[in-house]
Design an enzyme around this catalytic site. Structure first.
Site: not given
Ligand code: GLN
Length: 420
Positions: A64, A67, A191, A243, A261
């Site tokens: 993430s 992003k 993505y 978040y 993550v």
């Molecule tokens: N690729 C992961 C997902 O879409 C990224 C989520 C994250 O890093 N929080 O679930």
């Protein structure tokens, strides 16, 4: 002298090594198989010095943390207003993978949660662009932020894309509301691939520092995105990057941030540094446990909180210089600095009619500062003063005669001399 900074950062890493709390992400199978105790930390200054300690050479997937950077690319391609029409900037207060849309507009709440990030991915290059070309653009942009070519971890991509049921659910929800018009499966593939780009903490620190440096990469010097885009992205990171822990993070740590993550966290402190940590065990929000601890300590020890009140800069000294009254301005001339200058002109007027405004010790004049200085000079001239500006770096103007506004009575421009 050997710099104490790497030793300090190594100490920050070592202090959290005894903390084995948290859990590896297991919904992407290979992420559950990594060595759980690795920990790394890197800090990049905005002038391009990178300090990296701990397991700093390890590559991991960006997840993430991609992003904000792909968001920046979308903003650069389409403009801030057009992108705001598709994805909001309000904190959702929910987990990153929530199936939710803003009521009424049906926009995803923000680009940091998956619903927003899938929409942003699909915006790159517009709806007609094929999957490969779109991904090539995303990868190239991430590389420009890092300052080197980056690669995809194909094993992690494969593993995530075959289990990405929830992201498919989100993408179909977006398609149902016409938020995206491409094939939802293609958007999820793009993505997930974007999330599977491999980086080190050093790359991430430089990527964060690029945002902290108004979009200019600290080492390559490339203007990757505009200052306005960098500012917008940092704002959204501050309010939405963590978040459902964003409020706690901003109040206690105070650094615009984004987590991933796989265990990475970046923080970008405007005008100062980009920081990145890596350690794979996660808390209930999906943030690296040791990463949060390290950021907490850095913020405390180094006064890195965004809301930390800076000491007021002294913006001017005034005094007599022969037959002239000399004002020496200092530092960065923004609204607050200029307000003090204007107040002094008003409350403590110059003793002589000849005025020299010396900008030698000014390192930057913001647009608002320039406008205010022009107007102040115009008023001094209309009050019958003779004004000369000494400006060796050409911050206000190049040497010569410049116009600072108009004389409303005589209906003619007000001109002054600028010297170097
Ligand atoms: N690729 C992961 C997902 O879409 C990224 C989520 C994250 O890093 N929080 O679930």
């Amino acid at each position: 002298m050997r710099s104490p900074i790497p030793d300090y950062l190594a100490d920050v890493v070592d202090r959290c090594r005894s903390d084995h709390s948290g859990r590896l992400a297991d919904y992407i199978p290979p992420l559950a198989e990594v060595e759980p105790d690795v920990t790394a930390l890197a800090l990049s200054t905005v002038d391009g010095t990178v300090y990296a300690v701990g397991d700093a050479d390890l590559e991991f997937t960006i997840q993430s943390i991609s992003k904000p950077f792909v968001y920046a690319l979308a903003l650069a391609e389409h403009g801030i207003d057009a992108v705001l029409g598709r994805v909001g900037v309000e904190p959702s207060g929910e987990a990153f993978n929530e199936l939710s849309l803003e009521s009424g507009s049906a926009r995803p709440y923000n680009p940091m949660i998956n619903a927003g990030a899938l929409t942003i991915h699909a915006l790159i290059g517009g709806p007609e662009l094929d999957e490969e070309t779109r991904f090539a653009r995303v990868l190239a942009a991430l590389g420009r932020f890092a300052g080197r070519d980056l690669e995809v971890d194909e094993a992690i991509y494969e593993a995530e894309v075959t289990t990405a049921h929830r992201n498919h659910a989100i993408a179909y929800m977006l398609r149902n509301h016409d938020i995206i018009t491409d094939d939802p499966r293609s958007v999820v593939r793009g993505y997930v691939r974007q999330c599977a780009v491999r980086v080190t903490v050093r790359d991430l620190a430089l990527m964060a520092a690029t945002l902290a440096h108004g979009g200019v990469h600290p080492v390559t010097g490339e203007q990757v995105v505009s200052r306005a885009v960098a500012r917008h992205v940092l704002s959204v990171m501050a309010t939405c990057g963590m978040y459902d822990a964003a409020g706690d993070w901003l109040s206690s740590i105070g650094i615009p941030a984004k987590s991933g993550v796989s265990g990475g966290i970046i923080g970008a402190l405007p005008g100062q540094t980009g920081v990145a940590s890596f350690s794979p065990r996660l808390d209930d929000h999906g943030h690296s446990v040791r990463g949060v601890t390290m950021f907490r300590q850095l913020s405390r020890d180094m006064g890195m909180h965004l809301m930390e009140v800076p000491a007021p800069a002294r913006s001017m000294v005034a005094g007599s210089d022969g037959d002239a009254w000399r004002y020496e301005l200092q530092g960065s001339i923004n609204f607050v600095g200029m307000e003090r200058v204007l107040r002094t002109f008003d409350e403590d007027p110059p003793v002589h009619d000849r005025i020299v405004i010396d900008l030698t010790r000014v390192h930057e004049i913001r647009k608002v500062g320039r406008r205010m200085l022009h107007e102040a000079i115009r008023r001094l001239v209309l009050d019958g003063r003779e004004v000369e500006v000494h400006d060796p770096d050409g911050l206000l103007a190049e040497p010569g005669t410049i116009e600072v506004g108009r004389d409303p009575d005589r209906r003619e421009p007000v001109r002054i001399e600028v010297t170097d």
